[in-house]
Structures are given as structure tokens and as C-alpha cells.
Design an enzyme around this catalytic site. Structure first.
Site, PDB file in Angstrom:
ATOM      1  N   CYS A   1     -14.561   3.336  21.900  1.00 39.45           N
ATOM      2  CA  CYS A   1     -15.564   3.269  22.963  1.00 39.45           C
ATOM      3  C   CYS A   1     -15.699   4.665  23.557  1.00 39.45           C
ATOM      4  CB  CYS A   1     -15.108   2.271  24.026  1.00 39.45           C
ATOM      5  SG  CYS A   1     -16.022   2.374  25.583  1.00 39.45           S
TER       6      CYS A   1
ATOM      7  N   ARG B   1     -10.594 -11.909  40.155  1.00 38.45           N
ATOM      8  CA  ARG B   1     -10.833 -10.473  39.978  1.00 38.45           C
ATOM      9  C   ARG B   1     -10.697  -9.830  41.354  1.00 38.45           C
ATOM     10  NH1 ARG B   1     -12.899  -7.485  35.232  1.00 38.45           N
ATOM     11  NH2 ARG B   1     -12.394  -5.377  35.896  1.00 38.45           N
TER      12      ARG B   1
ATOM     13  N   GLY C   1     -12.484  -4.364  27.999  1.00 32.11           N
ATOM     14  CA  GLY C   1     -13.879  -4.745  28.123  1.00 32.11           C
ATOM     15  C   GLY C   1     -14.716  -4.021  27.092  1.00 32.11           C
ATOM     16  N   ARG C   2     -15.155  -2.827  27.445  1.00 31.11           N
ATOM     17  CA  ARG C   2     -16.014  -2.048  26.549  1.00 31.11           C
ATOM     18  C   ARG C   2     -15.363  -1.761  25.190  1.00 31.11           C
ATOM     19  NH1 ARG C   2     -17.239   2.585  30.810  1.00 31.11           N
ATOM     20  NH2 ARG C   2     -15.033   2.148  31.142  1.00 31.11           N
TER      21      ARG C   2
ATOM     22  N   TYR D   1     -18.924  -7.544  45.520  1.00 28.38           N
ATOM     23  CA  TYR D   1     -19.788  -8.708  45.312  1.00 28.38           C
ATOM     24  C   TYR D   1     -19.733  -9.603  46.553  1.00 28.38           C
ATOM     25  CZ  TYR D   1     -20.312  -7.310  40.439  1.00 28.38           C
ATOM     26  OH  TYR D   1     -20.619  -6.623  39.296  1.00 28.38           O
TER      27      TYR D   1
END
Length: 664
Positions: A364, A229, A340-341, A181
Site C-alpha cells: 500500500c 472504535r 485496512g488499506r 463522528y
């Protein structure tokens, strides 16, 4: 559960104590913001549900602090500086509700995406970057940020964090020196060719990240937690070219030695915790790991950083196996486990684990069809196996006014989901399945070891339906006569689909992919797979891992041409794994017929014979809807769902079933 007690011990990040070792990993909150940059009701309900489900720390997805320098269509995601009063008002409701469950919440503040902005979210806005470099997906050169613009973004981080503090957030996470990013683009020399104070040495490339934490601490106070992060390794072979697990390559992004040094510097600047992953958007099957990646893939990298810094380390990355998560803590690889997922799939994962109900945790699949795939294509976060994710309020199940007896023809994933929802609402579903077990096409689909969670989902349905006392009849074909022998109030046809087959002359060694996956036939040591879609490619990987010689033949000009939309992290990794595993690929090729030695095909305007022991057809499925067509005029309340309605994927089978069963 005593076995996992360590996962439920408290921990501190900076001045804040967190009740257990589980964090909700930040995931792009697309669809969870309103037009003024606040959290909409979907967002409030979504995050609150995960706190109610037991997670100790909720970390929201991306919240922009700048909407001017890097322009965005307002508002794909929240923006804490766009309309501060409105943001605080909407977020305050959320933080207060989350705190009621003794959970903490950090707002993830983003400096921007830069060269990795997903095209569907970019619109007509020009991409920005540290230097005039190539965009990740578009044939565009990014505009270089000026020093004044960098300073403005830093100042906005202070304002955004202050607004977060006023809104009741317990801390913030900075997005990010990870995944490539914007702030990470400054930190990596491959992307940063600046010659001013923000380029050159590692310290200069990290100056942006340093000034951000300093500005937030100055604005919000030294005791306000600021986490980061962070990716200590990029897995970049070159621009738009990532490395696979086990592949030897020269790292062009950030490698481990620099990753260690950068981590030390970042902690010295004032970051209170590091949230570890690896990868970049050039290798984004690392940052968004599909099922082809190992579980717990970030643990070794978290351990490397844990050994050199004195702040808590959070580790994500397919950490849904509780034994794996516990071992990571006990081995000193990390201090917190980030889900997360898995929390998209089951918001109550943590509470279920704490109370010893591991079998009740909905798995998941790492398919990314409902999360990254939908973010990529539709700017909307959801979940393939959990239709309620990000729609908690509007999909809340209501008790049926009158209990009805509903016959379900087919015990695949659509039939199982329909039965589950009907039973929860007080109806009396009865499943009739023609084979000896529930699961349908998930049974062959889950045969490869990297698809183990498909079988875990079947086991979850089997257990759930048993707990709900759903009547299940196996080895029973539903016929009009069978139905007429029941006094039913409704009929759901979930008879699924069957593999497409066609004649190649001598078909004695022509098999379906399902036959091979179920080990009903032996394909031999050399095989030709016809069809380069998802099933064909995954079957090819599975056979190649068994040291079989595999040739993959596809009539289209590329693999996976007719599948979609697959998350690019999944499709790009699969496309790279096929040649990496030594699988021969022939595209724009047409199968003509079988021969004594193998198969005859046409490619590049010439005919070629390929020796093989078998031919495996993986050319798609056709709906099995004959029962529906026979009965559709005989019942006033009849529904056809899943592949029987339209051949698609696991997500739409489950979503179809949920929608229909929740309204009957």
C-alpha cells in the site's frame, strides 16, 4: 513463517475465538450496498476475498442503524434496519462464505456522522449534531438532536445488532467514539454544549455510548461481542484546525488523561474490545494517515490504553510492516493488528505472510487516491495499486484463448502492470525499457523517505515479473526497426511522460525535479522550486528535511490548485507541513528569468529578486507518445496506456494497464 508465529496465535474477544491476530480494519463500504441497504455482490465478494486471504477477523465498514433522524440518500452504505429481511438475506450469504475460511466477521454499526458528513454524501439533508455547531466542511450550523431522537437511535442499535446476529455476524463494532463522528461529538466537550443528561460531565457525554452497548447486550445477549472504535486523543487545535506530528499545541478535543478515563468507563459499560486510533476529521491526517505519517503511528496510544483496561486492544494505522506488527504484540501495545488499506492493496497479505512469501505482498502506498480520495469525490471505495479491489468478480482474470506475443514499450508502472496481467492470462509479454531499471517516474517520485513504498512497489513488480518469467530488456529504446524484427501479435505503448522544462535565460543552474530527486545534480543550500503541485511540495519537504533553504513559487493562488482530486487528508497535511517545515511560499507569482544572484520573479504587482543556488522546475509532465503517433496506423492491435496516453497518477497508470491487458 516461524518468525511471525505469534501473529498467528488465536485470541478471544468476548465469547468468540479468532484464529489469528489480524483484523481487517473497517473502511467505508461505499459502492458495496444495494438500494435496499443490503450488501450487493461486490460487497460480498470483497469481504469474502479478505477472509480467503487469511485474515482472522473481518470488520465491515459503516452500516447505518438510522436513516430517518440523520437522513442519507439510500443507500451509500448498508443499513441493517432499512429493510431487515433483505439485509439478513444478502448478509447471510456473505457471513456463511466467510465462515467457510474459519474467519470471523463483525458488522460495524454507525450512529451517524453528524457534523463530519462528507458533502458529496450529504446531499440536501440537514446535518445533525449534539449541539448547534459548525459543520466540518460546509458553512452550515448543525441541528441539535432531541433526547427522543437519541433514544430512537439507541433503540435502532439494538435492532441493527439483532439483525446482524440473525445474519450470521459474530459480533458488532460500534462506530464510534473516534474521529469525531456523531457519538464522539457527544463525548467531546468542544462539540457538546448540552445541559441535559447527555452533556456536561464525562459520564454524561459518554451516556450515548453507554446506552448503545447496554441496548445491544439486552437485545442480543450478554455473550454477543460488542467492540468499539476509539480514539484517546483528537489532535484538534480548533474547529477545522488540526495539529501536525511534533507540533506544540493546546488540545481542544480529547486529550490523553481524559482518553484514559473514558476508556476505563467504556469498558466498564460492557465493551468487549477497543479498536484504537487517534485523530479527528479536524485533523484527519491522523485518522486517515498519508505517507507523511510514520508507520505504526497509533502504537504508543494503543499501549497507553492497553495498560489501563482488561479487554483486547486492536491497533491499526500503517501496520503493514510485519516486523513492526510483531513488535507491537510482543511489547504489549496491542492484542490484534488491524490492516485496512494494506488489505485493499493485497487481499492475501495474511496468507502470504504466514507462508513466508513477504516479497509477494503488494504494498500500500498510503496515497489514498483509490480509497479515501474516491470515497470523498465519487462515493466509491477502490484501490490505486489493486484494480480488482471491490470489483473482484467482474475483474477476475480469464485465461487467454490463444497465447499471444505482446511487446510492451516502457517499463514504468503501466508497462509492468500490463506485463503482469498478460502473463497471468497466458500471454507472452516482452518489456523493453530505455533506462537501466524498471519503475519509470516512481524512481524519482519515491526518493523522499516518506515515499519508501513507491520503491517497494517497484520491487514488488520486479519480483512478480521474474516469477512469471516475463522477458525484460533494459537500456533498450524501442524503435520501429526493433519492433519490425519481432514477430509480435500486439503492441502496448507505455512510454510514460517527461518533465516539462522551459528556458529562464541562463539555464546552467535550472534543473528538473527528477534530476534533484535522483541526485544527478546538487541544488545547493538555497533553492527556488517553481511549481506548487504535488511534486513541488513533496520535493520542498524533502529538501527542507536536508536543512536547505527552500522557496516554493506557484503561479496559482494556492498550493496544490491543479492537483486532484487528492484525498483531503493528504492535501491538507501537505499544505500544513510546508510552512511548518520553514518553507517560504509565494503564490500568484510568476518567474521571469534567472540572474547572477538567483532568480527574478513577479508577485503582488512588483518585481523581486530572490538569491538562490538553483532553480528547480516542478511544473508538470508531458506525455511521451511519439512512438505511438509514429506507429498507430501500422498495427491493428496497438494500445497506448498510462502517462503516454494522458498524464495522471499511479492509480490510472495501473488501472489503464489492467483494463487493456485483461481484455487482450
Amino acid at each position: 513463517m516461524q518468525k511471525y508465529k505469534k501473529l498467528f496465535e488465536p485470541i478471544k474477544i468476548g465469547s468468540i475465538e479468532i484464529k489469528n491476530r489480524f483484523a481487517m480494519a473497517p473502511m467505508g463500504p461505499l459502492g458495496l450496498a444495494d438500494s435496499e441497504g443490503g450488501f450487493n455482490q461486490r460487497g460480498v465478494e470483497y469481504y469474502t476475498a479478505r477472509a480467503r486471504g487469511g485474515v482472522g477477523l473481518v470488520i465491515t465498514g459503516v452500516t447505518f442503524v438510522d436513516n430517518v433522524i440523520e437522513e442519507h440518500d439510500v443507500c451509500h452504505v448498508p443499513c441493517s434496519t432499512h429493510n431487515p429481511v433483505h439485509f439478513i438475506r444478502t448478509a447471510r450469504e456473505m457471513t456463511e462464505r466467510i465462515h467457510a475460511y474459519d474467519a470471523r466477521i463483525f458488522l460495524q454499526l454507525s450512529g451517524g456522522f453528524g457534523r463530519v458528513t462528507i458533502p458529496t454524501n450529504l446531499g440536501n439533508h440537514p446535518p445533525v449534531a449534539p449541539s448547534p455547531i459548525t459543520h466540518r466542511w460546509l458553512d452550515k450550523t448543525c441541528r441539535e438532536l432531541s433526547v427522543a431522537e437519541i433514544k430512537q437511535i439507541v433503540e435502532n442499535f439494538g435492532k441493527g445488532a439483532y439483525n446482524a446476529k440473525r445474519a450470521g455476524f459474530d459480533g458488532v463494532q460500534i462506530h464510534a467514539v473516534h474521529e469525531g463522528y456523531l457519538i464522539d461529538q457527544f463525548a467531546i466537550s468542544l462539540f457538546n454544549q448540552r445541559t441535559d443528561d447527555y452533556g456536561g460531565s464525562l459520564e454524561n457525554r459518554l451516556r450515548f455510548a453507554k446506552e448503545i452497548v447496554e441496548e445491544i447486550k439486552k437485545t442480543c445477549g450478554a455473550d454477543f461481542p460488542v467492540t468499539l472504535r476509539y480514539s484517546p486523543k483528537s489532535f484538534i487545535k480548533g474547529l477545522r484546525d488540526g495539529a501536525l506530528p511534533g507540533e506544540e499545541f493546546e488540545e481542544k478535543g480529547r486529550d490523553i488523561p481524559e482518553g484514559i478515563e473514558a476508556a476505563k468507563l467504556l469498558v466498564s459499560y460492557g465493551y468487549d474490545a477497543l479498536d484504537i486510533d487517534v485523530g479527528s476529521y479536524d485533523s484527519w491526517w491522523w485518522s486517515h494517515p498519508p505517507m507523511y505519517q510514520e508507520k505504526g503511528l497509533y502504537i504508543p496510544y494503543a499501549k497507553i490504553i492497553k495498560d489501563v483496561v482488561e479487554v483486547p486492544i486492536i491497533c491499526a494505522g500503517r501496520m503493514d510492516n510485519p516486523a513492526l506488527a510483531l513488535n507491537a504484540l510482543e511489547d504489549g501495545a496491542c492484542d490484534m493488528v488491524s490492516l485496512g488499506r494494506p488489505l485493499l492493496a493485497d487481499e492475501s497479505y495474511v496468507n502470504k505472510l504466514r507462508s513466508g512469501k513477504v516479497v509477494n505482498i503488494r504494498p500500500c502506498l498510503s496515497c489514498q487516491e483509490g480509497c479515501m480520495g474516491r470515497i470523498q469525490e465519487y462515493s466509491s471505495l477502490n484501490c490505486a495499486v489493486n484494480p480488482r479491489a471491490c470489483r473482484e468478480r467482474e475483474t477476475e482474470l480469464t485465461p487467454a484463448l490463444t497465447s499471444r506475443k505482446i511487446l510492451i514499450a516502457g517499463g514504468g508502472v503501466a508497462g509492468c502492470e500490463a506485463a503482469r496481467v498478460l502473463a497471468l492470462r497466458g500471454h507472452k509479454p516482452i518489456i523493453y525499457e530505455s533506462t537501466g531499471r524498471l519503475g519509470g517516474n516512481l524512481i524519482p517520485g519515491g526518493a523522499p523517505d516518506f515515499k519508501e513504498d513507491d520503491h517497494a512497489l517497484i520491487a514488488w513488480y520486479e519480483n512478480t515479473l521474474k516469477e512469471l518469467n516475463v522477458e525484460v530488456h533494459l537500456n533498450t529504446v524501442v524503435t520501429p526497426e526493433l519492433i519490425s524484427n519481432h514477430q509480435i501479435d500486439g503492441l502496448i505503448i507505455a512510454t510514460g511522460s517527461k518533465p516539462k522544462m522551459f528556458s529562464l535565460g541562463d539555464n546552467s543552474k535550472v534543473y528538473s525535479a527528477a534530476q534533484v530527486l535522483l541526485k544527478e545534480v546538487d541544488p545547493g543550500s538555497k533553492t527556488v522550486i517553481v511549481g506548487g503541485g504535488l511534486v513541488g511540495c513533496e520535493l520542498a519537504l524533502w529538501l527542507a528535511d536536508q536543512e536547505k533553504k527552500v522557496t516554493l513559487v506557484e503561479v496559482q493562488s494556492k498550493l496544490l490548485a491543479l492537483n486532484g482530486p487528492l484525498c483531503h487528508a493528504n492535501s491538507e497535511m501537505l499544505e500544513k507541513l510546508v510552512p511548518f517545515k520553514g518553507i517560504e511560499v509565494l503564490t500568484s507569482a510568476k518567474i521571469l528569468k534567472t540572474t547572477d544572484k538567483g532568480i527574478l520573479l513577479e508577485a503582488n504587482n512588483k518585481t523581486e529578486e530572490i538569491p538562490c543556488d538553483s532553480v528547480i522546475l516542478a511544473v508538470g509532465y508531458t506525455s511521451e507518445n511519439s512512438l505511438y503517433n509514429e506507429l498507430k496506423y501500422d498495427f491493428s492491435d496497438i494500445h497506448v496506456i498510462g502517462d503516454a496516453r494522458k498524464v495522471s497518477n499511479i492509480m490510472y497508470a495501473i488501472w489503464d494497464a489492467f483494463e487493456v491487458a485483461s481484455k487482450l
